[in-house]
Each structure stands twice: as structure tokens, then as C-alpha cells.
Design an enzyme around this catalytic site. Sequence first.
Site, PDB file in Angstrom:
ATOM      1  N   LYS A  53       0.826  -1.212   0.000  1.00 14.73           N
ATOM      2  CA  LYS A  53       0.000   0.000   0.000  1.00 14.73           C
ATOM      3  C   LYS A  53       0.861   1.262   0.000  1.00 14.73           C
ATOM      4  O   LYS A  53       0.352   2.366  -0.124  1.00 14.73           O
ATOM      5  CB  LYS A  53      -0.937  -0.002   1.206  1.00 14.73           C
ATOM      6  CG  LYS A  53      -2.000  -1.112   1.156  1.00 14.73           C
ATOM      7  CD  LYS A  53      -3.005  -0.935   2.264  1.00 14.73           C
ATOM      8  CE  LYS A  53      -3.758  -2.196   2.624  1.00 14.73           C
ATOM      9  NZ  LYS A  53      -4.686  -2.660   1.590  1.00 14.73           N
ATOM     10  N   CYS A  82     -13.698  -5.629   3.663  1.00 16.23           N
ATOM     11  CA  CYS A  82     -13.135  -6.389   4.786  1.00 16.23           C
ATOM     12  C   CYS A  82     -13.380  -5.672   6.106  1.00 16.23           C
ATOM     13  O   CYS A  82     -12.538  -5.710   7.016  1.00 16.23           O
ATOM     14  CB  CYS A  82     -11.643  -6.659   4.584  1.00 16.23           C
ATOM     15  SG  CYS A  82     -11.304  -7.628   3.118  1.00 16.23           S
TER      16      CYS A  82
END
Lengths: 435, 170
Positions: free
Chosen positions: A243, A392
Site C-alpha cells: 500500500k 473487509c
Amino acid sequence: MTAGGAAELDVELVRKDFPILERTVHDGRPLVYLDNAATAQKPRAVIDAMRDYYELHNANVHRGIHALAEEATALYEGARDKVAAFVNAPDRHEIVFTKNSSEALNLVTYAFSNAATQGEQAERFRLGPGDEVVVTEMEHHSNLVPWQMLCQRTGARLRWLGLTDEGRLDLGNLDEVINERTKVVSFVHQSNILGTVNPVAPIAARARQVGALVVLDGSQSVPHLPIDVTALDVDFLAFTGHKMCGPTGIGVLWGRRELLEVMPPFLGGGEMIELVTMEASTYAPPPHRFEAGTPMIAQAVGLGAAVDYLTGLAGGAGMAAVAAHEHRLTEYALARLAEVPGLQIIGPTGAVDRGGAISFLLSGADGRAIHPHDVGQVLDEQGIAVRVGHHCARPVCLRFGVPATTRASFHLYTTTSEIDALVEGLAGVRRFFQS
Amino acid sequence: MKLDSMYQEIILDHYRNPHHRGLREPYDAEVHHVNPTCGDEVTLRVRIVDGTVADVSYDSEGCSISQASASVMSDLVIGKSVEKALALEREFLTLMQSRGTVEPDEDVLEDAVAFAGVSKYPARVKCALLSWMAWKDATAQVVSGRAGAGGAGHAGGRPAPVPEQEKQPR
């Protein structure tokens, strides 16, 4: 230079560093990549570093006395130094390489359940019936499920801080939820679904007051904000390489050295030992105690290159410039999205203490909700990549009574014209589904 | 536009005006299926009388593809023998796994041929299959006697296992 003194990011210059941003999708449409909370794109520097590693230096680390083994070890351990400096860790031995954030968090939870077998020195990690573990309602599943599993294994009780309607943590009952029974508090720094940046100080201070350990999930904050682990005053910080413009397959657990030194290992195997007999073994000091087996060497090299790249941005302004750029983008996006009819933001609607991941619902002119999956599909056809689903973080969806959201998320290379494209794309979605 | 191959007018019609929607009595089995990746959920009941699918009713939350598919599926299987309906399920599954390479038989699949375009979008195939898998599961429970009689088949709200073809990494 801005009035504040920090050099500004030249986004057009930055974009030239990311080869993938030149490509088109669906018959020649320019790619508008707004799925950065899922994963970031990679600058050429990272791709080159990994190719160079395999072409020139590839060997296993910490063993062998040949030239390549020494080069590979120097590159791998050099990456640890770079990551330590990036989060201002006082000691390079506090950086443990893992597969990703999920593994970093599981490493901590398994240390807790392994503590029962490790004698008195692991006392701080011992957990059992009567003890409590605290998380929040806005955790990614990776910082919720491992703690649920730990509580199942040990008989400890899982508690959590709830959310306000604005998508902030409700700290009204902080002193009740975190109490003298609390052994560990683990919470997300920046929410991947709401964008909320949580206040670390009051939560960490309360945890300290009751002697609980503090774990911070930095998966969405380390890639977007300047992070200083000493200033955060937490015990552990988990984050992931992919990320923050690094490769997949590498994450980091930072932990205070005095804690890592008494923390029971998670995975056993090569590299993590001191002495081995057929009956029993002793373990290496941290960080290697927690790095069993051949590690992700090329990925660590790639992460090191990503850290160099981010640190060197805007004439060395680095993450401060990234954060400033993304803050401006978030302000711009919140204002533009507010103009879209039928759009409702799930999460803070102002840019204060908020990152550039914006979840929303969309309904058509008839008032009927357009499902995020349909929103995402029609946006994709226009070259706009967003994430749809529960991200999620299903408990957040349950809290807000929505099955799913559409999420646009930004990074250092995102432009205001890409946000304009999103807004136009959403108008197209509404036209497509009008009855 | 390529998108029109997926969002056929038949699909959008079923999505806007779904058939057989809403949970009904009597039923022999009730199941709850989810798509963990996108949050689509369906609660579905079946009534089997003398080897025939007497009724299918459902309550669902999800995208246009999953909603329309539930509607089309109910239309297709209600009134058919369990054996014929299961053959239709296999036919539809084959179509959805074809990546657009199978020419569907409209005489057999009726409105469900409209989903041929969806098969070209791997991420959406599981949306189209959700209600079919739920129906197949509920029907199998009735046929095998696992569901018990008179609507006692709801297994305590526990989500059914995710069928293999719906599993995908997060």
C-alpha cells in the site's frame, strides 16, 4: 514552496514515475486508478530495484560466505534500516519483516497465546479467562478476526469501542471499555472504509493507565502520513509494503525492543533459532526470532526502494508533502461528491482527521439505491477503478445498516481531474440505471 | 457499449420488477447464502410437493445481476420436476462458467440466456450464481431429508458454506 515552508508535490512529475499510469483500459480509455486503499501502484524505482536484485545479487541471506550471499544480506538488512528510519524507530532490531499487515497482527496475537508455554519472562503476554482484549468497531477484518481467535484460544473476553453516526470512534465510554482487566488494546490508525484518522493519544494514554499493551494497525496511515513511532507512544505498529508503493508479500511489525525481547515466537524454523537439540531449542534475539525460514528478500529490497522514493519526494519533504497533497485532494473530493445527487458519504464529511478513502452510497433519480457492484461496473467501463463491497470491514457496514459501499481512494499520484472524472462517471451511472 | 452485453434489458426488467420476491409459507427448507466479497445475501425458501418445485420465495440484498438472477431462476424452476430443475441449474452453471464461449439455448433457459454476457465478467459470475446455489442447497436439503418437515429447516441462522465457484481471494 508554500507558506508553511514544506515543498509541494508536483503531481504531474510524480505520475511519470509510475509506468502503469500511462496505460489505458477498455478500448483506449485512460486509467483512473482510485483503488489505492486496496493497493498502490509501483514507481519505476521499486520495479528496477527488484529486477536488479534478481539480475545481480540474488542469494539466500544470513548464511553462506560467498559474495552474492553477502550482497543479498546487506540489501535485506539495509532495507530494515530504511524502514526503521521511515517510521523513526529508535532501533533497527525493532523492525520485523512479515508477509503483510495481517501476518504482523497474527504474529502478536499468537505471541499472546504462546506465552503460556514461555515462562515468567513472557508474563506481559499472558492472557486467560478474566482478561480483556479491546478493539474498535471500525477494524479491518485483519485486526479483528485474529483477536477473536485469540480470545477463543485463551478464554479472554473481546470488547470494542463503538462508532458515532459521523464515523468517528465513540470515546464516551473509553474508561469503561478499557479497564484494569484489559491486557491489550489494538486499533486502526486510519480506517480503510471510513477514512477516519483516529486519535491515538487518548486511547494509548488510557491503555497505559491500566497497564495494557497498545497495538496500532497502520496499514492505511503509514502509506499516507508521516509516522513517528516514538511520538505515537504505542507498543506495536503493523503495516504493509504494497500500500506504500512497495511490492506485495512484505509487511512490517514494529515493536518496542524490550517487548520483542520477551515476546514468544510465532512461527518456528530456520533463521529464528539460537541453539537446537532434538529435545528443545533456544531462540535468536529479535528481529530474527520472528522471521523463520527464508524471508521475502526481493520484496524487502523493493520496500526499501519504495521508502527511498517516498522520502525523497518534493525535494526531501517526503511524507509531509504526500500528506498535504492527499489532504487537498480529500477536501476537493468531499466538496465535489457533495454535488452529486443521490450520493451519501459513509464516514466523516469533512477533511479534518480524515484520509483520502471515501465510501459512499448512490441512488438513482427514482430514489432507489444503485448497488455498489453496479456502480463499480459502470465506472469500470469508463476506465475508473474503485472498490465495491464491505471492504473487509463488515461490522462497519452492519453499524451503518448498508450491505456494501463504493469506495474511491487516493494516493500521491491522484489528480483533481481524476476526481472530476469520478464525479462525471457517477452521473453516467445514474443515467444508466434510470428506469 | 460493451456494458450492454451484461446489462441486457431483460436483466434490468427483472431487477426493476422482480418475480416471486418475498418470503412465503409453506416451505420445506430455508437457506441463507452470502457472497463474502461483495456483501450480496439471499434468504431462500423452497417448497417441494411430489417431486415438483411447488414454490421458491426469497428475500435478497444485492446488485442488479444477483437480484435479476433470483427472479429469473424462480420463474424457471417453479412448476418443474426437481430433476428437470436440477438439469437447468447445471445448464446455467455451464453457461456462467463459459466466459462467453457457449451459445445458450433459449428454449431451455428462457430469460436466463440474458446472463450469457455476464459470463464474460469473472467478478460478476458469482452474483448470477448466488440464488441458484441457494436454491440447489435448499432443494438438496429437502430431497435428502436433512431439512425436516414443515419449515423447520432453517439451521439457526448460520450461513451456509460458500460454494466452491463463489470463493475468491479478498
